[in-house]
Design a protein around this motif. Structure first.
Motif, short mmCIF file in Angstrom:
data_model
loop_
_atom_site.label_atom_id
_atom_site.label_comp_id
_atom_site.label_asym_id
_atom_site.label_seq_id
_atom_site.Cartn_x
_atom_site.Cartn_y
_atom_site.Cartn_z
N GLY A 169 46.73 40.16 29.12
CA GLY A 169 46.55 38.66 29.22
C GLY A 169 48.01 38.23 29.15
O GLY A 169 48.27 37.25 29.94
N GLU A 170 48.89 38.65 28.23
CA GLU A 170 50.24 38.33 28.22
C GLU A 170 50.97 38.60 29.37
O GLU A 170 51.89 37.90 29.74
N ALA A 171 50.81 39.68 29.92
CA ALA A 171 51.48 39.86 31.19
C ALA A 171 50.97 39.04 32.30
O ALA A 171 51.90 38.62 33.13
N ILE A 189 46.48 32.90 38.60
CA ILE A 189 47.11 34.14 39.36
C ILE A 189 46.07 34.71 40.06
O ILE A 189 46.07 35.12 41.27
N ASP A 190 44.66 34.86 39.35
CA ASP A 190 43.47 35.14 39.81
C ASP A 190 43.00 34.45 41.03
O ASP A 190 42.91 35.13 42.14
N GLN A 249 48.73 40.97 40.22
CA GLN A 249 47.30 41.33 40.02
C GLN A 249 47.12 42.59 40.32
O GLN A 249 46.43 43.58 39.38
N TYR A 250 47.27 43.22 41.41
CA TYR A 250 46.93 44.50 41.79
C TYR A 250 47.68 45.57 41.13
O TYR A 250 47.13 46.59 40.68
N ALA A 280 37.37 38.25 32.97
CA ALA A 280 36.96 37.03 33.95
C ALA A 280 37.62 37.30 35.30
O ALA A 280 37.18 36.85 36.16
N ASN A 281 38.69 38.10 35.21
CA ASN A 281 39.39 38.37 36.53
C ASN A 281 38.63 39.03 37.74
O ASN A 281 38.03 39.85 37.46
#
Ligand code: KG4
Ligand code: ZN
Length: 340
Positions: A169-171, A189-190, A249-250, A280-281
């Motif tokens: 999550g920090e990333a 971001i998602d 994200q990828y 949740a992503n």
């Protein structure tokens, strides 16, 4: 004394959410969360502010949870609370409150490990959601944790991989900060990733041994990438934001899935349950769906309200421990670094 129904009050205060929930025999009657928006101005959780906000929120949140459930405090069979891991000042508020309440009502007190609760949240009964059979692998991914856990039974679990630096999550959040997004950046971001090209930019995945993770190198790589590109084009971020988000994200989902595949190979367990805010992503959800079709995995994603920090997951562990008569003495104290 035989009770017809077992009502458990769960209290969670390990980080920046003050939460309380009432559960009746495995079913949630109420699940109340007070988020602390105060941290947004600082781009991250400020422990001292979190602790103070918990003190303000805890009484109204518990009151609300009981009211919504239609349960009076005299009907409660036990009070379950998060003992750790988490921020010490935050944990202390929930722990002290739970201890006083259990003592006042003369009912059992039940301590809960927050990480175990993220995993056992899968056993909250909810229509449309199936519960995993044992054994299964749980991947807990949030702003504070990144772990792969082999779960043999409710209370027989073992961490087989975890982050050696930042949590996943920090990333998301730190990358988002570099891009000028608000905190927490994961959800944005998602959203943007869905509109961008995941292969537009390449970020190297870290090489970490075994089933452990590392995310701090990725953050540095993104920082250099942004510095290099904005030096020649000051509008680089604005012009490419969706593609950058999709590529980040990828890469992150790739790192998680690589380790999960390795864990499945090593343990021969292909039943996978995820938990924590990052579950949740949509990228990780899609990747798991794909693994169901392509690799024959069976996957479990919790209902949205049980992914991020909540007290329903504390209450379900409380209930399972209650059935085992596994109670905690009033001498217990909050512990910031509680192991699974
Ligand atoms: O479980 P959680 O509410 O709190 C912790 O225990 O940390 O997780 C919060 C984390 C934040 O880092 C947030 O950015 C991330 O979960 N998150 C997401 C998404 N929704 C929340 N990350 C990626 N995609 C999302 N949709
Ligand atoms: Zn958590």
């Amino acid at each position: 004394m035989l009770r017809e129904k077992t009502y458990i009050l769960g209290i969670e205060s390990s980080c920046d959410d003050t939460a309380a929930a009432v559960l009746c025999d495995g079913k949630i009657l109420s699940n109340v969360i007070a988020n602390q928006s105060i941290h947004q101005a600082y781009g991250g959780v400020v422990p001292e502010l979190a602790s103070r906000a918990h003190q303000q929120n805890i009484v109204p949140v518990v009151h609300q949870a009981l009211k919504q459930a239609g349960v009076s405090k005299d009907q409660l069979a036990a009070v379950a609370f998060t003992r750790g891991p988490g921020l010490m000042g935050s944990l202390l508020v929930g722990t002290s409150f739970a201890k006083s309440m259990a003592m006042g009502l003369q009912i059992p007190l039940i301590e809960v490990n927050h990480m175990q609760a993220h995993i056992l949240a899968h056993f909250i009964q909810k229509e449309g959601y199936k519960q995993p059979h044992f054994p299964f692998l749980a991947m807990t991914i949030s702003g504070g944790h990144t772990q792969i856990v082999e779960v043999k039974d409710y209370f027989d679990m073992r961490v087989i991989g975890e982050t050696i630096d930042d949590a996943v999550g920090e990333a998301f959040d730190k990358s988002g900060k570099l891009l000028g997004l608000g905190y927490p950046a994961g959800p944005e971001i998602d959203k943007r990733a869905a509109l961008g090209n995941p292969k537009a930019f390449h970020f190297t995945k870290p090489k970490v041994k075994g089933l452990d993770f590392s995310f701090s190198g990725l953050k540095t790589a993104i920082l250099y990438f942004i510095q290099k590109n904005t030096a020649t084009n000051p509008d680089f971020i604005k012009e490419n934001l969706n593609d950058i988000c999709a590529s980040i994200q990828y890469t992150i989902i790739g790192i998680l899935m690589d380790k999960l595949k390795k864990a499945v190979q090593e343990t021969k367990i292909n039943r996978i349950a995820i938990g924590g805010g990052v579950s949740a992503n949509s990228g990780i959800r899609q990747a798991l769906k794909q693994a169901e079709h392509q690799l024959g995995w069976e996957t479990f994603v919790p209902a949205f309200e049980f992914t991020t920090d909540n007290a329903a997951m504390i209450a379900i562990v409380g209930y399972l421990k209650f059935l085992n008569n596994d109670f905690t003495s009033q001498g217990t104290t909050a512990t910031a670094r509680l192991k699974l």
